[in-house]
Design a protein around this motif. Sequence first.
Motif, PDB file in Angstrom:
ATOM      1  N   ALA A 192       0.827  -1.215   0.000  1.00 35.95           N
ATOM      2  CA  ALA A 192       0.000   0.000   0.000  1.00 35.95           C
ATOM      3  C   ALA A 192       0.858   1.260   0.000  1.00 35.95           C
ATOM      4  O   ALA A 192       0.401   2.332  -0.412  1.00 35.95           O
ATOM      5  CB  ALA A 192      -0.921  -0.002   1.218  1.00 35.95           C
ATOM      6  N   ARG A 193       2.112   1.154   0.439  1.00 33.84           N
ATOM      7  CA  ARG A 193       2.997   2.317   0.490  1.00 33.84           C
ATOM      8  C   ARG A 193       3.920   2.401  -0.727  1.00 33.84           C
ATOM      9  O   ARG A 193       4.757   3.302  -0.812  1.00 33.84           O
ATOM     10  CB  ARG A 193       3.841   2.276   1.767  1.00 33.84           C
ATOM     11  CG  ARG A 193       3.043   2.427   3.035  1.00 33.84           C
ATOM     12  CD  ARG A 193       3.938   2.649   4.251  1.00 33.84           C
ATOM     13  NE  ARG A 193       4.576   1.428   4.732  1.00 33.84           N
ATOM     14  CZ  ARG A 193       5.871   1.161   4.619  1.00 33.84           C
ATOM     15  NH1 ARG A 193       6.684   1.986   3.995  1.00 33.84           N
ATOM     16  NH2 ARG A 193       6.366   0.039   5.111  1.00 33.84           N
ATOM     17  N   ALA A 204       3.729   3.277  -3.927  1.00 37.59           N
ATOM     18  CA  ALA A 204       3.745   4.437  -4.828  1.00 37.59           C
ATOM     19  C   ALA A 204       4.504   5.614  -4.246  1.00 37.59           C
ATOM     20  O   ALA A 204       5.022   6.450  -4.997  1.00 37.59           O
ATOM     21  CB  ALA A 204       2.314   4.853  -5.164  1.00 37.59           C
ATOM     22  N   ARG A 207      -0.432   9.483  -1.037  1.00 35.24           N
ATOM     23  CA  ARG A 207      -0.220   8.532  -2.131  1.00 35.24           C
ATOM     24  C   ARG A 207      -0.333   7.082  -1.663  1.00 35.24           C
ATOM     25  O   ARG A 207      -0.270   6.167  -2.468  1.00 35.24           O
ATOM     26  CB  ARG A 207       1.152   8.760  -2.778  1.00 35.24           C
ATOM     27  CG  ARG A 207       1.332  10.148  -3.395  1.00 35.24           C
ATOM     28  CD  ARG A 207       2.695  10.273  -4.035  1.00 35.24           C
ATOM     29  NE  ARG A 207       2.831   9.361  -5.185  1.00 35.24           N
ATOM     30  CZ  ARG A 207       3.995   9.025  -5.736  1.00 35.24           C
ATOM     31  NH1 ARG A 207       5.135   9.497  -5.238  1.00 35.24           N
ATOM     32  NH2 ARG A 207       4.030   8.206  -6.766  1.00 35.24           N
ATOM     33  N   TRP A 208      -0.477   6.875  -0.378  1.00 35.73           N
ATOM     34  CA  TRP A 208      -0.651   5.517   0.122  1.00 35.73           C
ATOM     35  C   TRP A 208      -2.028   4.996  -0.273  1.00 35.73           C
ATOM     36  O   TRP A 208      -3.007   5.739  -0.322  1.00 35.73           O
ATOM     37  CB  TRP A 208      -0.509   5.472   1.636  1.00 35.73           C
ATOM     38  CG  TRP A 208       0.906   5.706   2.113  1.00 35.73           C
ATOM     39  CD1 TRP A 208       2.008   5.953   1.358  1.00 35.73           C
ATOM     40  CD2 TRP A 208       1.352   5.721   3.473  1.00 35.73           C
ATOM     41  NE1 TRP A 208       3.107   6.120   2.143  1.00 35.73           N
ATOM     42  CE2 TRP A 208       2.741   5.980   3.459  1.00 35.73           C
ATOM     43  CE3 TRP A 208       0.722   5.546   4.706  1.00 35.73           C
ATOM     44  CZ2 TRP A 208       3.505   6.056   4.622  1.00 35.73           C
ATOM     45  CZ3 TRP A 208       1.470   5.623   5.857  1.00 35.73           C
ATOM     46  CH2 TRP A 208       2.851   5.869   5.822  1.00 35.73           C
ATOM     47  N   ASP A 209      -2.096   3.709  -0.547  1.00 36.15           N
ATOM     48  CA  ASP A 209      -3.341   3.066  -0.977  1.00 36.15           C
ATOM     49  C   ASP A 209      -4.184   2.748   0.266  1.00 36.15           C
ATOM     50  O   ASP A 209      -3.921   1.767   0.965  1.00 36.15           O
ATOM     51  CB  ASP A 209      -3.006   1.790  -1.759  1.00 36.15           C
ATOM     52  CG  ASP A 209      -4.243   1.021  -2.192  1.00 36.15           C
ATOM     53  OD1 ASP A 209      -5.366   1.509  -1.964  1.00 36.15           O
ATOM     54  OD2 ASP A 209      -4.073  -0.083  -2.748  1.00 36.15           O
ATOM     55  N   ARG A 210      -5.188   3.566   0.511  1.00 42.18           N
ATOM     56  CA  ARG A 210      -5.982   3.399   1.726  1.00 42.18           C
ATOM     57  C   ARG A 210      -6.821   2.126   1.707  1.00 42.18           C
ATOM     58  O   ARG A 210      -7.079   1.521   2.750  1.00 42.18           O
ATOM     59  CB  ARG A 210      -6.875   4.630   1.925  1.00 42.18           C
ATOM     60  CG  ARG A 210      -6.092   5.887   2.282  1.00 42.18           C
ATOM     61  CD  ARG A 210      -5.385   5.723   3.613  1.00 42.18           C
ATOM     62  NE  ARG A 210      -4.300   6.695   3.804  1.00 42.18           N
ATOM     63  CZ  ARG A 210      -3.478   6.668   4.847  1.00 42.18           C
ATOM     64  NH1 ARG A 210      -3.628   5.742   5.782  1.00 42.18           N
ATOM     65  NH2 ARG A 210      -2.511   7.559   4.959  1.00 42.18           N
ATOM     66  N   ARG A 211      -7.255   1.698   0.525  1.00 48.54           N
ATOM     67  CA  ARG A 211      -8.016   0.437   0.457  1.00 48.54           C
ATOM     68  C   ARG A 211      -7.116  -0.738   0.816  1.00 48.54           C
ATOM     69  O   ARG A 211      -7.540  -1.670   1.514  1.00 48.54           O
ATOM     70  CB  ARG A 211      -8.621   0.256  -0.926  1.00 48.54           C
ATOM     71  CG  ARG A 211      -9.833   1.137  -1.175  1.00 48.54           C
ATOM     72  CD  ARG A 211     -10.554   0.767  -2.438  1.00 48.54           C
ATOM     73  NE  ARG A 211      -9.717   0.962  -3.616  1.00 48.54           N
ATOM     74  CZ  ARG A 211     -10.080   0.709  -4.857  1.00 48.54           C
ATOM     75  NH1 ARG A 211     -11.286   0.215  -5.106  1.00 48.54           N
ATOM     76  NH2 ARG A 211      -9.269   0.933  -5.869  1.00 48.54           N
ATOM     77  N   GLY A 212      -5.870  -0.711   0.318  1.00 39.63           N
ATOM     78  CA  GLY A 212      -4.932  -1.774   0.673  1.00 39.63           C
ATOM     79  C   GLY A 212      -4.631  -1.786   2.155  1.00 39.63           C
ATOM     80  O   GLY A 212      -4.529  -2.852   2.774  1.00 39.63           O
ATOM     81  N   THR A 267       1.263   2.661   9.087  1.00 37.94           N
ATOM     82  CA  THR A 267       0.186   3.108   8.197  1.00 37.94           C
ATOM     83  C   THR A 267      -0.916   3.837   8.947  1.00 37.94           C
ATOM     84  O   THR A 267      -1.667   4.616   8.350  1.00 37.94           O
ATOM     85  CB  THR A 267      -0.419   1.919   7.438  1.00 37.94           C
ATOM     86  OG1 THR A 267      -0.937   0.960   8.369  1.00 37.94           O
ATOM     87  CG2 THR A 267       0.611   1.255   6.537  1.00 37.94           C
TER      88      THR A 267
END
Length: 412
Positions: free
Chosen positions: A242-243, A245, A264-269, A300
């Motif tokens: 999730a981190r 990117a 830019r972290w993927d919150r869904r992940g 996270t």
Amino acid sequence: MRDAVKEAVATAWSQEWGRVVAAVIRQTGDWDLAEECAQDAFERALERWPRDGVPRRPGAWLTTTARNRALDRLRRAANESVKLREAARLAPEPPDAAPPDEVLPDDRLRLIFTCCHPALPLPAQVALTLRTLTGLSTAEIARAFLVAEGTMAQRLTRAKNKIGNAGIPFRVPPPELLPERTTAVLAVLYLLFNAGYAPGAAGPDQRRVTAEAIRLARLLAELLPGEPEAAGLLALMLLHDARYAARTDAAGDLVPLEAQDRSRWDRRGIAEGTAVLEAALTARRPGPYQVQAAIAACHTQAADAADTDWPQIALLYGELARMAPGPVVELNRAVAVAMAEGPRTGLALVDALAEAGELSGYHLLPATRADLLRRLDRPREAESAYREALSLAPTEAERRYLARRLAEVSHP
């Protein structure tokens, strides 16, 4: 219509390749034949589905088509009674026949454990797992692991020959061997993940390996619902990925965790990884992957770097050191202690590791020491440590990062 079929075949390739190969291996014991017949089945899907429509159960269609293709091949090659008996084990089925649902997961689980059998060297376990369970080509696997395609092909051939010559069974280990063998399988999947997640590993082949590692970890967690460490590994992968990117900037240079743009972290992940971890922890059988996932979750969940719960992370690293002792874990614990209690305390732990000599040649030891010396305003010592780390760094991305740090503390 044809575009929709191509998309359906591509989706089936992603989701069903391992099922199809595992089913044919179970029936024939021939790994090369299974891969070839699986490939044939997908080619036939491209020919027939535009005309006949996409089957209601694409995986069943592909599996029975591959099995029937294997039957045809064995019959044509059957010039002795052993081959005839082997061919007779396969009953022809109509392409739309649906293999029992309970068989397919067992086949894939057998395949995972066979690929990761301790009789095979670790590089072969990794390569065979990717080739047979994901359908990645030999060339793609070779590029991901930075070896020549011929070298990877030889590695795969030797692994398959070893399975046949040594009589390695295509099965899930018996209960008394399952814990240690599961640990080995988890280690292989984490190694796969790290091959794509490592600093500087940003190419499409590496990212595809990472995606496949997550998919296989998800599969293993589904097939072993009573094993919380399988879920712990999946959570760890999801939280790290999730981190991804934010780990590099537009120029491809590394961005340290504290400086990353968290938008830019993927919150869904992150949400999925956290939920998987919480479910695993309810089993009350913590293990190293669950603890590492808990550490990743602490990062996270922090709104910004200053909000990070470093005392909790230091405690978790202490628990990890108890479960899986080793100098790399101790180095990570030293970093957490430095953040929680101050760089002087962390430096004492790092210096003790350096004196022990177990991390000799490991670039992150002098890199960590350099960062702590920089924070203690000891630039000349930091400069020396950064130079040592720079000479040992294995990737160009890490070397560029260390060179920037070195320039910050160097004096004309």
